[in-house]
Design a protein around this motif. Structure first.
Motif, PDB file in Angstrom:
ATOM      1  N   HIS A  83       7.477  -6.738  -9.901  1.00 63.72           N
ATOM      2  CA  HIS A  83       6.609  -7.592  -9.091  1.00 63.72           C
ATOM      3  C   HIS A  83       7.058  -7.663  -7.630  1.00 63.72           C
ATOM      4  O   HIS A  83       7.159  -8.745  -7.057  1.00 63.72           O
ATOM      5  N   TYR A  84       7.319  -6.509  -7.039  1.00 62.23           N
ATOM      6  CA  TYR A  84       7.506  -6.467  -5.594  1.00 62.23           C
ATOM      7  C   TYR A  84       6.140  -6.682  -4.938  1.00 62.23           C
ATOM      8  O   TYR A  84       5.137  -6.100  -5.343  1.00 62.23           O
ATOM      9  N   ARG A  85       6.121  -7.505  -3.904  1.00 61.81           N
ATOM     10  CA  ARG A  85       4.870  -7.774  -3.185  1.00 61.81           C
ATOM     11  C   ARG A  85       5.014  -7.352  -1.728  1.00 61.81           C
ATOM     12  O   ARG A  85       6.056  -7.534  -1.112  1.00 61.81           O
ATOM     13  N   MET A  86       3.953  -6.790  -1.201  1.00 63.84           N
ATOM     14  CA  MET A  86       3.936  -6.212   0.136  1.00 63.84           C
ATOM     15  C   MET A  86       3.338  -7.219   1.117  1.00 63.84           C
ATOM     16  O   MET A  86       2.142  -7.499   1.092  1.00 63.84           O
ATOM     17  N   HIS A  87       4.161  -7.774   1.996  1.00 59.46           N
ATOM     18  CA  HIS A  87       3.726  -8.748   2.994  1.00 59.46           C
ATOM     19  C   HIS A  87       3.615  -8.064   4.363  1.00 59.46           C
ATOM     20  O   HIS A  87       4.436  -7.211   4.700  1.00 59.46           O
ATOM     21  N   LEU A 130      -2.164  -9.725  -2.969  1.00 61.81           N
ATOM     22  CA  LEU A 130      -2.865 -10.125  -4.184  1.00 61.81           C
ATOM     23  C   LEU A 130      -2.427  -9.293  -5.382  1.00 61.81           C
ATOM     24  O   LEU A 130      -2.739  -9.635  -6.522  1.00 61.81           O
ATOM     25  N   THR A 131      -1.740  -8.199  -5.126  1.00 60.50           N
ATOM     26  CA  THR A 131      -1.266  -7.321  -6.189  1.00 60.50           C
ATOM     27  C   THR A 131       0.233  -7.107  -6.031  1.00 60.50           C
ATOM     28  O   THR A 131       0.797  -7.341  -4.966  1.00 60.50           O
ATOM     29  N   SER A 132       0.874  -6.655  -7.089  1.00 59.77           N
ATOM     30  CA  SER A 132       2.306  -6.382  -7.062  1.00 59.77           C
ATOM     31  C   SER A 132       2.575  -5.052  -7.744  1.00 59.77           C
ATOM     32  O   SER A 132       1.705  -4.482  -8.406  1.00 59.77           O
ATOM     33  N   ASN A 189      -1.461   3.569  -0.834  1.00 57.82           N
ATOM     34  CA  ASN A 189      -0.161   3.929  -0.281  1.00 57.82           C
ATOM     35  C   ASN A 189       0.208   5.334  -0.744  1.00 57.82           C
ATOM     36  O   ASN A 189       0.379   5.577  -1.947  1.00 57.82           O
ATOM     37  N   ALA A 190       0.346   6.240   0.201  1.00 57.40           N
ATOM     38  CA  ALA A 190       0.578   7.642  -0.124  1.00 57.40           C
ATOM     39  C   ALA A 190       1.979   8.065   0.303  1.00 57.40           C
ATOM     40  O   ALA A 190       2.474   7.660   1.344  1.00 57.40           O
ATOM     41  N   GLY A 191       2.606   8.898  -0.533  1.00 59.59           N
ATOM     42  CA  GLY A 191       3.875   9.516  -0.168  1.00 59.59           C
ATOM     43  C   GLY A 191       5.014   8.542   0.013  1.00 59.59           C
ATOM     44  O   GLY A 191       5.762   8.631   0.996  1.00 59.59           O
ATOM     45  N   MET A 192       5.183   7.582  -0.912  1.00 60.58           N
ATOM     46  CA  MET A 192       6.269   6.614  -0.795  1.00 60.58           C
ATOM     47  C   MET A 192       7.621   7.311  -0.925  1.00 60.58           C
ATOM     48  O   MET A 192       7.882   8.016  -1.891  1.00 60.58           O
ATOM     49  N   LYS A 193       8.486   7.101   0.067  1.00 62.98           N
ATOM     50  CA  LYS A 193       9.826   7.694   0.083  1.00 62.98           C
ATOM     51  C   LYS A 193      10.865   6.591   0.279  1.00 62.98           C
ATOM     52  O   LYS A 193      10.581   5.541   0.840  1.00 62.98           O
ATOM     53  N   MET A 194      12.083   6.878  -0.165  1.00 62.53           N
ATOM     54  CA  MET A 194      13.188   5.943   0.005  1.00 62.53           C
ATOM     55  C   MET A 194      14.348   6.642   0.699  1.00 62.53           C
ATOM     56  O   MET A 194      14.669   7.802   0.390  1.00 62.53           O
ATOM     57  N   TYR A 195      14.953   5.933   1.649  1.00 65.81           N
ATOM     58  CA  TYR A 195      16.156   6.382   2.335  1.00 65.81           C
ATOM     59  C   TYR A 195      17.258   5.378   2.004  1.00 65.81           C
ATOM     60  O   TYR A 195      17.063   4.173   2.159  1.00 65.81           O
ATOM     61  N   SER A 196      18.403   5.875   1.532  1.00 68.56           N
ATOM     62  CA  SER A 196      19.446   4.972   1.054  1.00 68.56           C
ATOM     63  C   SER A 196      20.786   5.312   1.695  1.00 68.56           C
ATOM     64  O   SER A 196      21.154   6.487   1.807  1.00 68.56           O
ATOM     65  N   LYS A 224       2.645   1.461  -7.847  1.00 68.10           N
ATOM     66  CA  LYS A 224       1.191   1.488  -7.910  1.00 68.10           C
ATOM     67  C   LYS A 224       0.642   1.767  -6.510  1.00 68.10           C
ATOM     68  O   LYS A 224       0.855   0.966  -5.592  1.00 68.10           O
ATOM     69  N   PRO A 225      -0.065   2.854  -6.314  1.00 70.50           N
ATOM     70  CA  PRO A 225      -0.512   3.200  -4.959  1.00 70.50           C
ATOM     71  C   PRO A 225      -1.599   2.275  -4.408  1.00 70.50           C
ATOM     72  O   PRO A 225      -1.695   2.096  -3.192  1.00 70.50           O
ATOM     73  N   PHE A 226      -2.425   1.681  -5.275  1.00 69.49           N
ATOM     74  CA  PHE A 226      -3.513   0.832  -4.795  1.00 69.49           C
ATOM     75  C   PHE A 226      -3.031  -0.620  -4.679  1.00 69.49           C
ATOM     76  O   PHE A 226      -2.460  -1.167  -5.622  1.00 69.49           O
ATOM     77  N   GLN A 227      -3.260  -1.217  -3.510  1.00 70.10           N
ATOM     78  CA  GLN A 227      -2.858  -2.588  -3.256  1.00 70.10           C
ATOM     79  C   GLN A 227      -4.022  -3.345  -2.593  1.00 70.10           C
ATOM     80  O   GLN A 227      -4.871  -2.735  -1.936  1.00 70.10           O
ATOM     81  N   ALA A 228      -4.034  -4.654  -2.763  1.00 69.13           N
ATOM     82  CA  ALA A 228      -5.072  -5.490  -2.158  1.00 69.13           C
ATOM     83  C   ALA A 228      -4.422  -6.714  -1.522  1.00 69.13           C
ATOM     84  O   ALA A 228      -3.414  -7.230  -2.016  1.00 69.13           O
TER      85      ALA A 228
END
Length: 290
Positions: A271-275, A230-232, A158-165, A198-202
């Motif tokens: 422990h946010y998980r990406m679904h 599988l990762t958080s 995951n590259a360039g994570m940004k947040m808009y609030s 963490k940029p790497f996810q599985a």
């Protein structure tokens, strides 16, 4: 006995080799994915109840994950090694999006008849570009039918994570049952860099689909898949402007707010998980039989 075992082993090897050679085929193509994805933290959801139970003035503190539309594109390499079995690798990229809707309501007592209600409504959007490599096995239920099941793994960066609030703070003054005054404050943040993740996810990928034949050695796959995380990872920012100006429930997405909130509630926000739920369309436009 040893000679018999060797002959049986040789016969089995020759039979398997014949099957593999008979169905060995490489196919190449391209695909696209359409779907929905979201980040979710069970501890973040449960922490709101902890705050409500600890402070009788807090009427509501809720964090709701909202699925957001995604799109991706990929190259496809498929190796068919048996009549009903294939291995598919699909390197590509996806635009990942996720949204949190947050609400906070607190009553502040001024006197026996007068009180103030503080209400904060927040919207936090996380956005990034994913570089993905799904590797899945595809199994056709029967040789003469187009329906198949898939299972495998997807690895992503995951590259360039940004947040808009966006945050709306509404303060209302009451005397008895009568509203005396009300004011509203709006705060917006755009393209805040999320540097705590963490940029790497599985993911474990499970799906079902169908192959629609469109010509000689060509194939069109339509597949519905669920990506089981599988990762958080934690998701927060150290941006000073956001840390200093964000309000109440939005503050949990800052590094300082995360630490304070974890200490207050006893919950971990690591422990946010990406679904993800996706509809994949793959078109195999060229095949080579070996």
């Amino acid at each position: 006995m040893d000679n018999l075992f060797k002959k049986i082993s040789l016969l089995f090897f020759l039979s398997a080799s014949t099957v593999l050679v008979g169905y060995s085929q490489f196919s190449f193509g391209a695909g696209t994915t359409l779907g929905f994805g979201y980040l979710r933290s069970s501890d973040l959801k449960q922490s709101g109840k902890v705050v409500e139970d600890a402070d009788p003035n807090v009427q509501n503190l809720d964090f709701k994950a909202k699925a957001t539309f995604q799109v991706g594109f990929q190259g496809v390499v498929q190796y068919r090694f048996a009549q009903q079995w294939c291995v598919v690798a699909s390197p590509g990229f996806r635009l990942f999006r996720s949204t949190f809707n947050n609400i906070y309501i607190e009553n502040e007592t001024v006197s026996s008849t007068d009180y103030i209600t503080h209400k904060v409504i927040s919207l936090a959007k996380f956005k990034c570009t994913q570089l993905q490599l799904p590797i899945i096995a595809k199994y056709y239920f029967t040789p003469d039918k187009p329906y198949f099941a898939t299972g495998g793994f997807a690895f992503s960066y995951n590259a360039g994570m940004k947040m808009y609030s966006e945050e709306d703070s509404i303060t209302t003054y009451y005397s008895g049952d009568n509203m005396v005054a009300s004011n509203k404050k709006d705060i917006e943040f755009s393209k805040i860099k999320v540097d705590g993740y963490k940029p790497f996810q599985a993911h474990l990928v499970l799906g079902i689909g169908a192959s629609l034949l469109t010509g000689y050695r060509r194939n069109l796959d339509v597949e519905l898949s669920y990506y089981v995380p599988l990762t958080s990872s934690p998701y927060y920012t150290t941006n000073a402007d956001f840390t200093n100006q964000s309000l109440t429930n939005g503050w949990v997405y800052s590094a300082d707010g995360k630490a304070a909130y974890e200490q207050q509630t006893g919950k971990s926000l690591d422990h946010y998980r990406m679904h993800m739920i996706t509809l994949t369309i793959r078109y195999l436009f060229y095949s080579i039989n070996k």
